[in-house]
Design a protein around this motif. Structure first.
Motif, PDB file in Angstrom:
ATOM      1  N   LYS A 174       0.908  -1.244  -0.254  1.00 12.87           N
ATOM      2  CA  LYS A 174      -0.118   0.091  -0.188  1.00 12.87           C
ATOM      3  C   LYS A 174       0.887   1.400   0.162  1.00 12.87           C
ATOM      4  CE  LYS A 174      -3.893   1.748   2.582  1.00 12.87           C
ATOM      5  NZ  LYS A 174      -4.106   1.991   3.693  1.00 12.87           N
ATOM      6  N   GLY A 175       2.105   1.083   0.588  1.00 10.64           N
ATOM      7  CA  GLY A 175       2.841   2.263   0.697  1.00 10.64           C
ATOM      8  C   GLY A 175       3.206   2.963  -0.580  1.00 10.64           C
ATOM      9  N   GLN A 176       3.159   2.039  -1.631  1.00  8.20           N
ATOM     10  CA  GLN A 176       3.698   2.637  -3.099  1.00  8.20           C
ATOM     11  C   GLN A 176       2.764   3.629  -3.324  1.00  8.20           C
ATOM     12  OE1 GLN A 176       6.401   1.528  -5.191  1.00  8.20           O
ATOM     13  NE2 GLN A 176       7.269   0.995  -3.372  1.00  8.20           N
ATOM     14  N   GLU A 188       0.657   5.159  -1.269  1.00 10.01           N
ATOM     15  CA  GLU A 188       0.590   6.356  -0.325  1.00 10.01           C
ATOM     16  C   GLU A 188       1.688   7.405  -0.784  1.00 10.01           C
ATOM     17  OE1 GLU A 188       1.090   5.058   3.389  1.00 10.01           O
ATOM     18  OE2 GLU A 188      -1.150   4.281   3.625  1.00 10.01           O
ATOM     19  N   ALA A 189       2.933   6.931  -1.255  1.00  7.43           N
ATOM     20  CA  ALA A 189       4.005   7.729  -1.339  1.00  7.43           C
ATOM     21  C   ALA A 189       3.686   8.318  -2.651  1.00  7.43           C
ATOM     22  CB  ALA A 189       5.399   6.860  -1.761  1.00  7.43           C
ATOM     23  N   ALA A 190       2.802   7.856  -3.567  1.00 10.07           N
ATOM     24  CA  ALA A 190       2.734   8.473  -4.935  1.00 10.07           C
ATOM     25  C   ALA A 190       1.683   9.616  -4.574  1.00 10.07           C
ATOM     26  CB  ALA A 190       2.095   7.424  -5.917  1.00 10.07           C
ATOM     27  N   VAL A 191       0.647   9.410  -4.134  1.00  8.70           N
ATOM     28  CA  VAL A 191      -0.283  10.487  -3.609  1.00  8.70           C
ATOM     29  C   VAL A 191       0.381  11.501  -2.960  1.00  8.70           C
ATOM     30  CG1 VAL A 191      -2.432   9.255  -3.968  1.00  8.70           C
ATOM     31  CG2 VAL A 191      -1.358   9.476  -1.707  1.00  8.70           C
ATOM     32  N   SER A 192       1.678  11.298  -2.166  1.00 11.28           N
ATOM     33  CA  SER A 192       2.108  12.239  -1.223  1.00 11.28           C
ATOM     34  C   SER A 192       3.059  13.132  -2.080  1.00 11.28           C
ATOM     35  CB  SER A 192       2.972  11.506  -0.124  1.00 11.28           C
ATOM     36  OG  SER A 192       2.215  10.701   0.425  1.00 11.28           O
ATOM     37  N   VAL A 193       3.485  12.521  -3.090  1.00 13.22           N
ATOM     38  CA  VAL A 193       4.455  13.275  -4.023  1.00 13.22           C
ATOM     39  C   VAL A 193       3.520  14.222  -4.998  1.00 13.22           C
ATOM     40  CG1 VAL A 193       6.462  12.191  -3.695  1.00 13.22           C
ATOM     41  CG2 VAL A 193       5.061  11.767  -5.710  1.00 13.22           C
ATOM     42  N   GLY A 194       2.244  14.085  -4.836  1.00  9.99           N
ATOM     43  CA  GLY A 194       1.384  15.065  -5.710  1.00  9.99           C
ATOM     44  C   GLY A 194       0.550  14.319  -6.736  1.00  9.99           C
ATOM     45  N   LEU A 195       0.907  13.085  -6.852  1.00 12.15           N
ATOM     46  CA  LEU A 195      -0.024  12.494  -8.234  1.00 12.15           C
ATOM     47  C   LEU A 195      -1.393  12.090  -7.732  1.00 12.15           C
ATOM     48  CD1 LEU A 195       3.379  11.601  -8.980  1.00 12.15           C
ATOM     49  CD2 LEU A 195       2.151   9.632  -9.688  1.00 12.15           C
ATOM     50  N   ILE A 224       2.595   3.645 -11.093  1.00  8.87           N
ATOM     51  CA  ILE A 224       3.288   3.258 -10.299  1.00  8.87           C
ATOM     52  C   ILE A 224       2.910   1.700  -9.936  1.00  8.87           C
ATOM     53  CG2 ILE A 224       4.158   3.313  -7.832  1.00  8.87           C
ATOM     54  CD1 ILE A 224       5.259   5.711  -9.506  1.00  8.87           C
ATOM     55  N   GLN A 261       4.113  -2.256 -11.495  1.00  8.11           N
ATOM     56  CA  GLN A 261       4.743  -3.177 -10.624  1.00  8.11           C
ATOM     57  C   GLN A 261       3.646  -4.548 -10.618  1.00  8.11           C
ATOM     58  OE1 GLN A 261       5.673  -1.692  -6.922  1.00  8.11           O
ATOM     59  NE2 GLN A 261       6.128   0.420  -7.694  1.00  8.11           N
ATOM     60  N   ASN A 267      -1.674  14.955   5.801  1.00  7.03           N
ATOM     61  CA  ASN A 267      -1.471  14.973   4.559  1.00  7.03           C
ATOM     62  C   ASN A 267      -2.484  13.992   3.920  1.00  7.03           C
ATOM     63  OD1 ASN A 267      -0.156  12.466   4.690  1.00  7.03           O
ATOM     64  ND2 ASN A 267       1.083  12.903   2.720  1.00  7.03           N
ATOM     65  N   LEU A 320      -3.353  10.775   4.199  1.00  8.23           N
ATOM     66  CA  LEU A 320      -3.496   9.344   4.197  1.00  8.23           C
ATOM     67  C   LEU A 320      -4.060   8.516   5.177  1.00  8.23           C
ATOM     68  CD1 LEU A 320       0.619   9.040   3.990  1.00  8.23           C
ATOM     69  CD2 LEU A 320      -1.116   8.694   2.307  1.00  8.23           C
ATOM     70  N   PHE A 351       8.457   8.494   4.681  1.00  7.45           N
ATOM     71  CA  PHE A 351       7.924   7.317   5.066  1.00  7.45           C
ATOM     72  C   PHE A 351       8.823   6.676   5.954  1.00  7.45           C
ATOM     73  CE2 PHE A 351       3.749   7.141   3.367  1.00  7.45           C
ATOM     74  CZ  PHE A 351       3.911   8.150   2.120  1.00  7.45           C
ATOM     75  N   ASN A 377       9.389   3.613   1.085  1.00 13.39           N
ATOM     76  CA  ASN A 377       8.314   3.786   0.121  1.00 13.39           C
ATOM     77  C   ASN A 377       8.586   4.160  -1.176  1.00 13.39           C
ATOM     78  OD1 ASN A 377       6.308   2.111   1.323  1.00 13.39           O
ATOM     79  ND2 ASN A 377       5.358   4.083   2.132  1.00 13.39           N
ATOM     80  N   PHE A 388       9.542   4.224  -5.176  1.00 13.74           N
ATOM     81  CA  PHE A 388       8.907   3.698  -6.284  1.00 13.74           C
ATOM     82  C   PHE A 388      10.030   2.436  -6.756  1.00 13.74           C
ATOM     83  CE2 PHE A 388       5.861   6.429  -5.593  1.00 13.74           C
ATOM     84  CZ  PHE A 388       6.042   7.702  -5.784  1.00 13.74           C
ATOM     85  N   ASN A 393       9.684   0.361  -9.305  1.00 16.69           N
ATOM     86  CA  ASN A 393      10.137   0.074 -10.585  1.00 16.69           C
ATOM     87  C   ASN A 393      10.798   1.520 -11.270  1.00 16.69           C
ATOM     88  OD1 ASN A 393       7.458   1.450  -9.914  1.00 16.69           O
ATOM     89  ND2 ASN A 393       6.790   1.443 -11.984  1.00 16.69           N
ATOM     90  N   LEU A 444      10.319  18.679  -4.103  1.00 18.76           N
ATOM     91  CA  LEU A 444       9.386  19.193  -4.417  1.00 18.76           C
ATOM     92  C   LEU A 444       9.246  20.725  -3.622  1.00 18.76           C
ATOM     93  CD1 LEU A 444       7.075  16.163  -3.396  1.00 18.76           C
ATOM     94  CD2 LEU A 444       7.658  17.023  -5.390  1.00 18.76           C
TER      95      LEU A 444
END
Lengths: 235, 251, 233
Positions: free
Chosen positions: A125-127, A129-136, A145, A149, B48, B50, B86, B90, B92, B94, B156
């Motif tokens: 799930k962290g993938q 979360e990280a993606a939306v955290s950087v603004g996606l 992302i 995978q 944020n 989550l 995190f 976390n 990416f 890939n 960022l």
């Protein structure tokens, strides 16, 4: 004394049989494409929060998993026109191939729903979360992302599913499809069942080679898409 | 700059945040301490989005949010200003280190690719990973991965960076390199909100320390106030457990 | 829709279940130990045998099972005929009960599948287990019997369940060997009045009940095994 077994027959029949691979491929290919789309919908249903959708999708998968291909083929071949008759539609002149594609689409969709579901769940799930955290946006996160995978995880199982579909497809001759197996049976019948063994061996060789090609192809795909993954030693 | 009022969050029947207020000014380096289950991580994750807080409101510069009625575009806007580091990095898996750092810039903020790459490289240089632009996370150590995670946040250029126990998943010998990077960032004036167990960092770098326990803020103040002159019993008990008896703080 | 036929044929189809189960059980009884042993040869890279096993598995997985059945059914009687003639055994090969062919074909196919199942299950067992067993004085044989195999079985159980269900489904192809199992029996009954739809609905229901029961039993057993695992964790 009549020769029971003529090995040259094997090699001689292969050129006669190969053209009919077209039918085999067409039917298998259509089933794979349609089955994957349907499987995607089923996987979405299984992962959704609507309990009813989950239950229905799981029920569908269980039914498909418990039904032999040959039974499904006949059920579709006889059952669908019978149902259609009740509604007044005449389906008796529809190509056999259509029934075959419908059958294997239904079957492949069940397999794919599990492949897709488990691939999706394998991504932490962290993938996301990280993606939306950087603004996606969530959609961008899935597309860029999660999906790449999940694809890598799904690839081996997808390959196996494809090979399994090819094997099950050999049963299509039972409802009259003239694919490579159908043609083989025609040849055998026209020879009054002599040299049946040789033709079956020829069929086996063709299928075996095809399966190996598909295996190698998917191994290549896994390597290509799996950039960034630690490679496991193959035993 | 960031003000949170009366935030509540429950998971099922378990109320984790029982009404927390928080105010952060530009340039603050705030450390949140507390035992596990006190709600520190949940608080961070609510900021944020989550996690979705049940109650409370937040003011972020000119954006006002009521946690019970959150608008998607507000979430998106706030995430543009807040970066998150995190506990499990976390990254990416890939994408290469550089791609990890530029992803948010190119896709999230529509920065042109060439510019994003430049910013990304600078960020990676800043955390000491100039040789690892094209490495995949699986090829990096835990400490290196976390540094990429920090670079990803720094690139960022956010108003505030949230750190959720950034060193807790690291082998002891790798903790130092990450803390050093965080110190450097703090020295540049970045606003940081850090949940951590690293008391040394709290003492040396933070300008405010908040102690949470049981879903509420028990005590807050400067490092000197908390470590040398704790007022509340609970604070004292916690400090006793995590700091050796004979250790004296020199602040 | 001929409902009377539907009901009657259900029981006709049901009467094929014992044969289907018999074939499944016998095939498994042969395939489980054989598959396990061959999996060991693959892992330990025993010369010659492990290469042969690899080709064997590739063949079974690469060819449709109906074709394997055709090949076996065309060739085994022929080979037996030659053997009988050589040793002057006075037995009419056409009198051999098709079920023996079924045993051979399905054992052949299932063994190959199980080789892969056990190979992957065994690879999840840490090497340290065998080392520890040796260190405490067990022979290799004892180590496998008491430590390795029980652990491998737990891991392999879901895949063995899948293989069993697939085996039951594969028996539907027994018609090619004139095996009087579920599908063939019901089809024969249907041929009389052309009631194919009813017959196949019954066949479908019987397989559904059979396979879900088998799956259910396996899941119960898996749960029982996992309790065993947790107690020793």
């Amino acid at each position: 004394m009549e020769k029971y077994f003529d090995a040259s027959y094997i090699w001689n029949s292969i050129p006669v049989l190969l053209p009919f691979l077209k039918v085999t491929f067409l039917v298998a290919g259509s089933s794979i494409v349609l089955g994957t789309i349907f499987g995607l919908l089923l996987a979405a249903a299984k992962l959704s929060s609507v309990k009813l959708l989950q239950k229905l999708a799981n029920l569908y998968t269980t039914i498909m998993r418990c039904t032999p291909s040959i039974v499904l083929l006949f059920l579709v071949y006889y059952g669908v026109p019978a149902l259609a008759e009740n509604v007044g539609i005449n389906l008796h002149s529809i190509e056999t191939a259509i029934f075959v594609v419908v059958t294997f689409t239904l079957q492949f969709a069940a397999i794919m729903s599990e492949v897709i579901r488990s691939a999706y769940l394998a991504i932490p799930k962290g993938q996301f979360e990280a993606a939306v955290s950087v603004g996606l946006t969530p959609i961008q996160a899935y597309r860029r992302i999660i999906f790449p995978q999940a694809l890598v995880v799904a690839l081996p199982n997808f390959g196996n599913g494809m090979i399994a579909l090819l094997q099950e497809g050999a049963l299509a001759y039972t409802i009259g499809l003239i694919d490579i197996v159908g043609k083989a049976n025609l040849i055998i019948a026209s020879n009054i069942n002599a040299h049946a063994l040789e033709i079956y061996i020829a069929l086996a060789i063709v299928y075996w080679v095809l399966s190996i090609i598909i295996e190698k192809f998917f191994a290549m795909l896994e390597k290509f898409f799996g950039k960034g993954k630690k490679t496991l030693e193959t035993t | 700059m960031l003000e949170i009022k009366n935030i509540h969050k429950s998971f099922g029947n378990n109320e984790i945040l029982k009404g927390v207020d928080l105010a952060i000014d530009k340039g603050d380096v705030v450390v949140i301490l507390g035992p596990s289950g006190s709600g520190k991580t949940t608080l961070l994750r609510c900021i944020n989005f989550l996690e979705n807080a049940d109650q409370g409101n937040a003011t972020f510069g000119d954006i006002q949010v009521d946690f019970q009625h959150v608008k998607k575009k507000d979430v998106h806007a706030i995430r543009q200003r807040v970066a998150f580091v995190f506990q499990n990095y976390n990254l990416f898996t890939n994408k290469t280190a550089l791609e990890n750092v530029t992803e948010g810039l190119i896709i999230g903020r529509k920065v042109p690719k060439a510019q994003a790459i430049e910013i990304g490289k600078k960020a990676l240089d800043k955390v000491g990973l100039s040789e690892k632009y094209d490495a995949y996370p699986s090829q990096l150590s835990g400490g290196q991965q976390q540094r990429v995670g920090i670079a990803r946040a720094v690139a960022l250029n956010p108003d505030i960076i949230l750190f959720d126990e950034p060193t807790s998943a690291l082998d002891p010998e790798l903790v130092g390199e990450v803390l050093q990077v965080m110190k450097n960032i703090a020295a540049e004036g970045t606003t940081m909100l850090v949940v951590t167990h690293e008391m040394g960092f709290a003492k040396d770098v933070a300008n405010r320390v908040i102690f949470m326990d049981g879903g509420v803020v028990v005590e807050e103040g400067s490092p000197h106030d908390i470590f040398v002159n704790p007022k509340e019993e609970r604070t004292k008990k916690f400090l006793k457990r995590v700091i050796p008896e004979d250790y004296t703080f020199y602040i | 829709m001929n409902y009377q036929f539907l009901l009657e044929t259900f029981f006709v189809a049901l009467s094929g279940v014992p044969i289907a189960l018999l074939v499944t059980v016998v095939a498994l009884l042969i395939a489980l130990p054989l598959g396990f042993l061959l999996a060991l040869t693959r892992i330990n890279k025993i010369p010659v045998i492990h290469h042969l096993a690899k080709i064997y598995v590739s063949f079974v997985r690469g060819t449709p099972i109906i074709i394997q059945i055709f090949i076996m059914y065309s060739s085994i009687p022929l080979m037996l005929k030659i053997i009988f003639e050589k040793y002057n055994i006075n037995y009419d090969i056409y009198k051999i009960n098709p079920i023996w062919y079924a045993f051979i074909v399905f054992a052949f196919s299932t063994t190959a599948i199980l080789i892969e199942v056990f190979r992957s299950a065994l690879s999840t067992i840490e090497k340290g287990q065998l080392e520890a067993a040796h260190a405490t004085g067990l022979t290799t044989f004892q180590a496998y019997r008491r430590i390795i195999i029980p652990q491998a079985l737990v891991v392999a159980m879901p895949n063995i369940c899948t293989a069993t269900v697939n085996l039951i489904k594969a028996t539907s192809l027994g018609y090619a060997m004139s095996l009087p199992e579920i599908t063939l029996k019901a089809k024969v009954a249907a041929n009389v009045g052309y009631n194919y739809v009813e017959a196949y609905i019954d066949i479908f229901i019987v397989y559904l009940i059979l396979c879900s029961t088998v799956e259910f039993l396996f899941k119960r057993y898996e749960k029982h095994l996992s309790k065993f695992k947790a107690a020793n964790a």
